[in-house]
Design a protein around this motif. Structure first.
Motif, short mmCIF file in Angstrom:
data_model
loop_
_atom_site.label_atom_id
_atom_site.label_comp_id
_atom_site.label_asym_id
_atom_site.label_seq_id
_atom_site.Cartn_x
_atom_site.Cartn_y
_atom_site.Cartn_z
N LEU A 296 5.75 -30.08 -95.66
CA LEU A 296 6.49 -30.64 -94.52
C LEU A 296 6.10 -32.10 -94.30
N ALA A 297 4.84 -32.43 -94.49
CA ALA A 297 4.37 -33.80 -94.32
C ALA A 297 5.06 -34.75 -95.29
N GLN A 298 5.48 -34.24 -96.44
CA GLN A 298 6.18 -35.05 -97.44
C GLN A 298 7.65 -35.25 -97.09
N GLY A 299 8.12 -34.58 -96.04
CA GLY A 299 9.50 -34.73 -95.61
C GLY A 299 10.41 -33.59 -96.00
N MET A 300 9.84 -32.53 -96.58
CA MET A 300 10.68 -31.39 -96.93
C MET A 300 11.07 -30.60 -95.69
N SER A 301 12.28 -30.08 -95.70
CA SER A 301 12.72 -29.19 -94.62
C SER A 301 12.03 -27.85 -94.81
N GLU B 24 12.29 -37.73 -92.38
CA GLU B 24 13.18 -36.58 -92.28
C GLU B 24 13.03 -35.84 -90.95
N HIS B 25 11.82 -35.82 -90.40
CA HIS B 25 11.52 -35.08 -89.18
C HIS B 25 10.16 -35.56 -88.66
N ASP B 26 9.71 -34.99 -87.54
CA ASP B 26 8.48 -35.46 -86.91
C ASP B 26 7.22 -35.30 -87.78
N PRO B 27 7.02 -34.19 -88.51
CA PRO B 27 5.84 -34.13 -89.38
C PRO B 27 5.84 -35.26 -90.43
N HIS B 28 7.02 -35.58 -90.96
CA HIS B 28 7.11 -36.68 -91.92
C HIS B 28 6.84 -38.02 -91.23
N LEU B 29 7.28 -38.17 -90.00
CA LEU B 29 7.01 -39.38 -89.22
C LEU B 29 5.51 -39.58 -89.04
N ILE B 30 4.76 -38.49 -88.84
CA ILE B 30 3.30 -38.59 -88.73
C ILE B 30 2.71 -39.11 -90.03
N THR B 31 3.17 -38.59 -91.16
CA THR B 31 2.68 -39.07 -92.46
C THR B 31 2.94 -40.55 -92.62
#
Length: 157
Positions: A23-28, A130-137
């Motif tokens: 998820l951190a990499q931007g995967m759904s 892609e989403h908030d976890p990716h935004l954190i990365t």
């Protein structure tokens, strides 16, 4: 519902960290499930259990906690994209990392709920998140957030 504080004995499991990493990499959720050979339901349940173990409520805070505790390799630092990051965006990113709800983040940043959501969407679009976890990365990559404030679940000592 308040979360319990995390302790060294309650870090997410390796399987939960692996899912958080996708998820951190931007995967759904769907792409992470396919990549890992799991069902979407298993991914969702494992993330819920990982959140509980880390003492956080949201996937984005779990990703941050995994970086802080070095359960996930920290992203390689790179220069922020053009336009940098303003003070409100920095507050938003830190609030997400430390497990704030959208309502809490809006209040902390002095924005309406709608205004705060627009700021997050605009930041995601500008950074290609892609989403908030990716935004954190990406926040870690661009040096906006780091381990200095611990996690939403517990403070690093």
């Amino acid at each position: 519902m308040p979360t319990r504080p995390a302790t060294a004995a309650s870090h997410p499991t390796p399987a939960q960290v692996k899912i958080a990493g996708t998820l951190a990499q931007g995967m759904s959720t769907a792409k992470a499930a396919a990549e890992l050979g799991l069902s979407e339901g298993t991914v969702a349940i494992q993330m819920s259990h990982g959140n509980r173990r880390a003492g956080v409520r949201h996937r984005h805070a779990l990703v941050h906690a995994c970086y802080v505790t070095e359960q996930l390799p920290r992203p390689e630092p790179t220069a922020p994209p053009p336009g940098g990051v303003d003070d409100i965006e920095t507050k938003i990113l830190w609030s997400l990392a430390l497990d704030g709800t959208y309502a809490e983040i809006a209040e902390h940043c002095g924005l309406s709920h709608t205004g705060m959501k627009k700021r997050i969407r605009a930041l995601r679009a500008r950074w290609g998140a892609e989403h908030d976890p990716h935004l954190i990365t990406l926040g870690w990559m661009f040096g906006v957030i780091d381990a200095s404030h611990g996690t939403g679940g517990h403070q690093v000592t």
